[in-house]
Design an enzyme around this catalytic site. Structure first.
Site, mmCIF file in Angstrom:
data_model
loop_
_atom_site.group_PDB
_atom_site.id
_atom_site.type_symbol
_atom_site.label_atom_id
_atom_site.label_comp_id
_atom_site.label_asym_id
_atom_site.label_seq_id
_atom_site.Cartn_x
_atom_site.Cartn_y
_atom_site.Cartn_z
ATOM 1 N N ASP A 1 3.574 1.514 3.046
ATOM 2 C CA ASP A 1 3.062 1.379 4.404
ATOM 3 C C ASP A 1 3.525 0.016 4.917
ATOM 4 O OD1 ASP A 1 1.669 0.899 6.715
ATOM 5 O OD2 ASP A 1 -0.197 1.787 5.997
ATOM 6 N N ASP B 1 0.460 5.178 0.255
ATOM 7 C CA ASP B 1 -0.542 6.173 0.564
ATOM 8 C C ASP B 1 0.153 7.507 0.759
ATOM 9 O OD1 ASP B 1 -2.495 7.744 2.258
ATOM 10 O OD2 ASP B 1 -3.653 5.913 1.869
ATOM 11 N N ASP C 1 0.855 -1.178 0.000
ATOM 12 C CA ASP C 1 0.000 0.000 0.000
ATOM 13 C C ASP C 1 0.895 1.232 0.000
ATOM 14 O OD1 ASP C 1 -2.093 1.794 0.305
ATOM 15 O OD2 ASP C 1 -2.104 1.611 2.488
#
Lengths: 411, 350
Positions: free
Chosen positions: A316, A96, A94
């Site tokens: 992440d 972000d 991920d």
């Protein structure tokens, strides 16, 4: 009609028509599904579906604000966690905007201290400057600069996964999250059974944590042999190559301020700047790994550190090491934006425009009262900035502002 | 390439132990048969070498295949019958170290044969990349399965030459990774309970061995943590998390995991750990109990989790800065072990 019911109604209309775009994850019967409902913010977990048709009609029926499924495969996905029987999990990343320092400085984000109510703009502080509280409510905004930064982190990640980890570009599936970032998904038998500790090692590789340049033969004379040490070192593989390309870039673009920011002493900065051409030439002739005249060991180390920081991908770390993670279902709507999670091939990364390709609502208009919103783009059209005003907007823009909590519906 | 009897004497674990015992007509229940005495003696001796040598290592005796090959499965049976975890672990490690030493100088093709036994995806390469010469290329998943718990920085994946899914290794390194694989395989075999199948004289041999090395075994067990939780022996990171949890301050997910797994591992009861989180604003007894019991290995995967390494805690901002003792350890639990021992000494000195 209140704002929430309005959003839910639009989501419902969307799924009636487009739930058929939702595809079955591999081995759908072994996956756990979870849905966050509009009503009462309730999470419905531990669901499982034998077929994609069953999944689609469930989505149509309950109209979730968010739809998720597990990266994990289970013997019995509907059971309680301890009885599910973990069989393995995909490798998932991920990226972000929350985790990336961006050029916009996140000036569009708001935070509010949960303890004392103090508010501020930009990056959320670690502790509240007023009361020292540590928990905050956040209002984030998916700005184009943030999205671009996230995309460039993804490009680096995909490159590492293909070049170093040896996954083919076809088995690396990339997607836009529908909000502020991108996901990268690898389905591969080889990685399925890796535990969290092994996944942490993969995370450290990608983020450059624990990297010691000397172990890559960088920056110490003792490791240098005659082979492979000539030329700019750009065609070296693995981190060795990334360090050489990155360090060269750092050095050749360095200004006085950059070098000072690296923590170099004034004298060293001066020496580097006045000898820059020579240093780069020496580098090109005899390779990056010889101690270079005019560049002290400490200075080289500082430049290498910056290179590692630049070349690593900011993912992440928690998501990848969690082997029970629920992830967003492709072609489902994101309840914070009304945008779609969109999967696209790695070859399309450059061309992909989230603010166009992820737009779901293409028909109709709605009148909203906007509390405050910065200027934003959807498709080819620009909107705002708005402050305390009533406007009629195309449905996608209206739903976006309503989902973000930046506007209220006007009857 | 096929492994010869000469090779099998070096690497007896590649054979199916039960199969080998059957093939030689070695009847477990009949180990006292005088014809088999040489084998039984050597089997016992293998275990004794593991207990006596430090670091543990079983010797290699070339040209004695007839005893060397069958004595290994018999030793496994004996070690399993000891029912003692220290003996089992120590024996598995000693056999693995023996193999490691032999593999370092082994013909490369033979190394590949051994690796194949463990289904490794490995190739022979002759490559010089940058500053180093490499002998093998191993898939990164096989690498991680075996290297992930090594402490040294050179074993971190990020410090390895990784190309197209392959980690490049020198022969010594490949042998070291195989040592782990071998150790695990032997430990697995030691799990079965065979005591009831063995005749009395054989059991007596095992018990004699246990008696002879009782002080060593006891000393190893003494290194376990004290029965009472000693708060004063917490490392700085745990102290910080413990105080935060107790006063109801927000503790991150990883912080809770670290604190919980630490307390469980030093012997705190799960209920007590759950109580610790009661003042947290989002406390939910059902969820907290579930999570704590999961970490304690009473649910889910049934593995009891260990707190992360110092390095990981640093990555996630949970290390408040090391004190002097921290500099000598790599895991919060080792800190606790060392500290409780020094505290104990101080008490008895007073």
């Amino acid at each position: 009609m209140d704002t929430k019911s309005f959003i839910q109604k639009r989501f419902s209309e969307f799924y009636r028509e487009k739930a058929s775009d939702i595809e079955a994850p591999r081995l759908i019967e072994q996956r756990e599904f979870g849905f966050l409902l509009f009503k009462g913010n309730v999470m419905v977990r531990h669901k499982s579906f034998g077929t994609v048709e069953a999944l689609r009609s469930f989505v149509k029926q309950i109209v979730p604000a968010h739809a998720y499924y597990s990266t994990a495969y289970y013997e019995a996905p509907e059971e309680k966690m301890e009885n599910k029987g973990w069989l393995g999990a995909d490798l998932y990343f991920d990226i972000d905007a929350d985790h990336i320092p961006t050029e916009c400085g996140k000036i569009h984000d708001r935070w509010k201290c949960k303890t004392c109510g103090f508010t501020g703009k930009g990056v959320t502080p670690e502790t509240c400057p007023m009361c020292g509280g540590k928990t905050f409510e956040n209002k984030t905004w998916p700005c184009e600069v943030c999205l671009e930064s996230a995309k460039s982190e993804m490009v680096k990640l995909v490159d590492i996964l293909v070049e170093e980890f040896g996954f083919s570009p076809d088995e690396v599936e990339v997607s836009f999250s529908g909000h502020r970032g991108y996901h990268v998904h690898v389905e591969n038998e080889v990685v399925k059974e890796l535990d969290s500790v092994a996944r942490k090692e993969i995370v450290d590789y990608i983020t450059g944590v624990g990297l010691e340049a000397a172990l890559h033969g960088v920056g110490t004379r003792s490791h240098v042999t005659s082979s492979g040490s000539s030329g700019r070192g750009f065609d070296n593989i693995g981190w060795r190559g990334r360090i050489s390309r990155g360090a060269y870039k750092v050095l050749s673009a360095a200004t006085e301020e950059d070098l000072k920011n690296l923590g170099l002493k004034e004298k060293a900065v001066e020496k580097i700047l006045s000898n820059k051409e020579l240093i780069l030439k020496t580098w090109e002739r005899s390779g990056p790994w010889q101690p270079i005249g005019g560049l002290s060991k400490d200075a080289l180390q500082a430049i290498i550190n910056r290179a590692v920081q630049n070349e690593s991908a900011k993912i992440d770390t928690v998501v990848t090491t969690d082997i029970h993670r629920l992830i967003r279902l492709p072609n489902s709507l994101h309840g914070k934006t009304g945008w779609l999670k969109v999967v696209f091939p790695t070859s399309e990364i450059e061309r992909f425009d989230p603010l166009k390709n992820a737009v779901a609502f293409k028909k109709g208009e709605a009148k909203v009262y906007v509390d405050e919103a910065p200027r934003f783009r959807l498709g080819e059209e620009l909107f705002g900035p708005f402050k305390h005003e009533k406007v009629e907007l195309p449905m996608a823009a209206a739903v976006f502002l309503l989902c973000k909590g930046a506007a209220e519906l006007v009857e | 390439m096929v492994l010869t009897r000469f090779d099998l004497a070096k690497y007896p674990f590649v054979l199916d132990a039960a199969e080998e015992v059957r093939r030689l007509d070695l009847d477990i229940g009949n180990l006292e048969n005088p014809a088999l005495k040489a084998i039984l003696d050597r089997a016992e001796n293998r275990i004794e070498e593991a207990l006596r040598n430090s670091p543990p290592e079983v010797s290699y005796r070339p040209r004695e295949e007839d005893v060397e090959i069958p004595s290994f499965p018999v030793a496994v049976i004996l070690a399993a019958a000891s029912g003692n975890d220290y003996i089992k672990r120590r024996y598995a490690l000693a056999e693995a170290i023996r193999a490691y030493k032999l593999l370092q100088d082994e013909d490369e093709k033979k190394v590949l044969e051994i690796a194949k036994v463990f289904n490794w995806n490995i190739q022979n390469v002759k490559k010089i990349i940058g500053h180093r010469r490499y002998d093998f290329a191993l898939s990164f998943t096989d690498f991680l399965r075996n290297a992930k718990l090594f402490h040294e920085m050179e074993w971190k994946l990020v410090n390895r030459m990784l190309v197209k899914g392959k980690v490049y290794l020198r022969q010594r390194e490949a042998a070291r990774l195989l040592q782990e694989e071998i150790r695990r395989r032997i430990e697995e075999r030691l799990r079965s309970d065979v005591r009831s199948m063995l005749p009395e004289p054989v059991l007596r041999r095992i018990d004699d061995l246990k008696r002879k090395y009782a002080s060593r075994i006891a000393k190893a067990q003494f290194q376990d943590f004290p029965r009472q939780v000693v708060n004063e022996a917490f490392p700085p990171c745990i102290r910080m998390l413990y105080d935060a949890a107790k006063s109801g301050q927000h503790v991150s997910h990883l912080g809770r995991f670290t604190l919980t797994s630490f307390l469980i591992n030093i012997g705190m009861k799960p209920e007590k750990v759950v109580d610790l989180f009661r003042s947290s604003s989002d406390f939910n007894v059902r969820i907290a109990r579930y999570q704590v019991e999961h970490i304690a290995g009473q649910r889910g995967s049934r593995t009891r989790y260990k707190p992360p390494r110092c390095e990981t805690l640093k990555t996630h901002g949970l290390c408040p800065g090391p004190d002097d003792l921290c500099k000598t350890i790599r895991r919060p639990l080792s800190y606790y072990g060392k500290k409780t021992r020094t505290l104990k000494k101080e008490v008895s000195a007073n």
